[in-house]
Design a protein around this motif. Structure first.
Motif, PDB file in Angstrom:
ATOM      1  N   THR A  15       0.836  -1.204   0.000  1.00  0.00           N
ATOM      2  CA  THR A  15       0.000   0.000   0.000  1.00  0.00           C
ATOM      3  C   THR A  15       0.867   1.249   0.000  1.00  0.00           C
ATOM      4  OG1 THR A  15      -1.708  -1.206   1.241  1.00  0.00           O
ATOM      5  CG2 THR A  15      -1.855   1.199   1.222  1.00  0.00           C
ATOM      6  N   TRP A  19       1.012   4.271  -2.765  1.00  0.00           N
ATOM      7  CA  TRP A  19       0.869   5.681  -2.364  1.00  0.00           C
ATOM      8  C   TRP A  19       2.007   6.509  -2.955  1.00  0.00           C
ATOM      9  CZ3 TRP A  19      -2.330   9.152  -0.873  1.00  0.00           C
ATOM     10  CH2 TRP A  19      -2.084  10.130   0.097  1.00  0.00           C
ATOM     11  N   SER A  22       1.277   7.221  -6.585  1.00  0.00           N
ATOM     12  CA  SER A  22       0.085   8.008  -6.919  1.00  0.00           C
ATOM     13  C   SER A  22       0.235   9.481  -6.561  1.00  0.00           C
ATOM     14  CB  SER A  22      -1.158   7.430  -6.233  1.00  0.00           C
ATOM     15  OG  SER A  22      -1.012   7.434  -4.820  1.00  0.00           O
ATOM     16  N   SER A  40       0.780   2.120  -9.308  1.00  0.00           N
ATOM     17  CA  SER A  40       0.058   2.304  -8.055  1.00  0.00           C
ATOM     18  C   SER A  40      -1.086   1.299  -7.937  1.00  0.00           C
ATOM     19  CB  SER A  40      -0.479   3.731  -7.970  1.00  0.00           C
ATOM     20  OG  SER A  40      -1.160   3.930  -6.754  1.00  0.00           O
ATOM     21  N   ALA A  44      -1.520  -1.634  -5.100  1.00  0.00           N
ATOM     22  CA  ALA A  44      -2.718  -1.645  -4.253  1.00  0.00           C
ATOM     23  C   ALA A  44      -3.431  -2.994  -4.356  1.00  0.00           C
ATOM     24  CB  ALA A  44      -3.651  -0.505  -4.645  1.00  0.00           C
ATOM     25  N   ALA A  56      -6.840   0.253   4.112  1.00  0.00           N
ATOM     26  CA  ALA A  56      -6.080   1.299   3.438  1.00  0.00           C
ATOM     27  C   ALA A  56      -5.742   0.923   2.001  1.00  0.00           C
ATOM     28  CB  ALA A  56      -4.807   1.604   4.216  1.00  0.00           C
ATOM     29  N   LEU A  60      -6.558   3.262  -1.090  1.00  0.00           N
ATOM     30  CA  LEU A  60      -5.515   3.693  -2.014  1.00  0.00           C
ATOM     31  C   LEU A  60      -5.861   3.293  -3.441  1.00  0.00           C
ATOM     32  CD1 LEU A  60      -2.644   3.896  -3.414  1.00  0.00           C
ATOM     33  CD2 LEU A  60      -2.958   5.249  -1.348  1.00  0.00           C
ATOM     34  N   THR A  64      -6.280   5.948  -6.497  1.00  0.00           N
ATOM     35  CA  THR A  64      -5.575   5.801  -7.773  1.00  0.00           C
ATOM     36  C   THR A  64      -6.555   5.755  -8.939  1.00  0.00           C
ATOM     37  OG1 THR A  64      -3.713   4.660  -6.726  1.00  0.00           O
ATOM     38  CG2 THR A  64      -4.039   4.277  -9.079  1.00  0.00           C
ATOM     39  N   THR A  78     -13.588   2.722  -2.402  1.00  0.00           N
ATOM     40  CA  THR A  78     -13.562   3.581  -1.222  1.00  0.00           C
ATOM     41  C   THR A  78     -14.694   3.226  -0.254  1.00  0.00           C
ATOM     42  OG1 THR A  78     -14.758   5.322  -2.407  1.00  0.00           O
ATOM     43  CG2 THR A  78     -12.364   5.488  -2.344  1.00  0.00           C
ATOM     44  N   LEU A  94      -8.659   9.565   2.313  1.00  0.00           N
ATOM     45  CA  LEU A  94      -8.621   9.107   0.922  1.00  0.00           C
ATOM     46  C   LEU A  94     -10.025   8.957   0.350  1.00  0.00           C
ATOM     47  CD1 LEU A  94      -5.719   6.517   0.670  1.00  0.00           C
ATOM     48  CD2 LEU A  94      -5.767   8.903  -0.015  1.00  0.00           C
TER      49      LEU A  94
END
Length: 205
Positions: A15, A19, A22, A40, A44, A56, A60, A64, A78, A94
């Motif tokens: 992760t 990050w 991204s 990215s 992820a 997370a 992430l 992205t 998300t 995020l």
């Protein structure tokens, strides 16, 4: 990468690398945004493969995907992140960021408020300035200026990336002299900052 070497079964290492690929895309420092976003996303997804419960990694991945213009996929991931770990301020940050970039700024306020509530003491965390960007994107210019003032008054992060949003809000409020002062200062202090690309991610219109 060092974390991955120490513990290849810990999703946080992958992760973190996602990050690191991204963020330069968002901040306009990547020399190859498409490649960096692809990297990215790969890391992820690797994190999720290693630990399907690592919130997370989903946050992430959604971030992205928002940067890559994959709005619907971003929202799905998300949401998963928020359901898995609602008490993680990084996840909530995020989530809110991705919602603004995906064109849904009004929906970003709740997760960004929650991120700030969960971690109010960390003044360098960008919860407030991302919320201010969301208010600009939602055409709530007075609120945006108030949040920017709140952020800087408590010692929060500030710079050309935020000052340009303050100028945008002032322009929309027809406070042109104040906006002109900011823009002239930015042109003098940060003449090479990539304002157009930075604004375009948050304000596609």
């Amino acid at each position: 990468q060092r974390v991955q070497e120490i513990d290849p079964e810990f999703a946080g290492g992958y992760t973190g690398e996602a990050w690191s690929y991204s963020l330069p895309v968002l901040f306009q420092t990547s020399s190859d945004p498409q490649t960096d976003l692809a990297r990215s996303e790969t890391f992820a997804r690797r994190a999720i493969d290693v630990d399907p419960g690592f919130a997370a990694a989903y946050a992430l991945l959604g971030f992205t995907q928002a940067l890559a213009g994959k709005g619907m996929e971003s929202l799905d991931n998300t949401r998963v992140a928020g359901a898995l770990e609602p008490g993680d301020p990084f996840v909530q940050l995020l989530r809110g960021t991705s919602l603004i970039i995906a064109g849904l700024p009004e929906e970003s306020f709740a997760p960004l408020d929650e991120a700030f509530r969960l971690n109010p003491a960390e003044i360098r965390a960008p919860y407030l300035y991302v919320q201010a960007i969301g208010r600009v994107a939602n055409r709530e210019y007075e609120q945006a200026i108030g949040i920017i003032h709140q952020n800087t008054s408590r010692g929060g992060p500030n710079g050309p990336h935020m000052e340009i949003f303050r100028a945008v809000a002032l322009i929309h409020l027809n406070r042109l002299e104040e906006a002109r002062f900011i823009v002239e200062d930015l042109n003098g202090s940060f003449p090479n900052y990539p304002y157009k690309g930075w604004l375009a991610y948050w304000l596609p219109d």
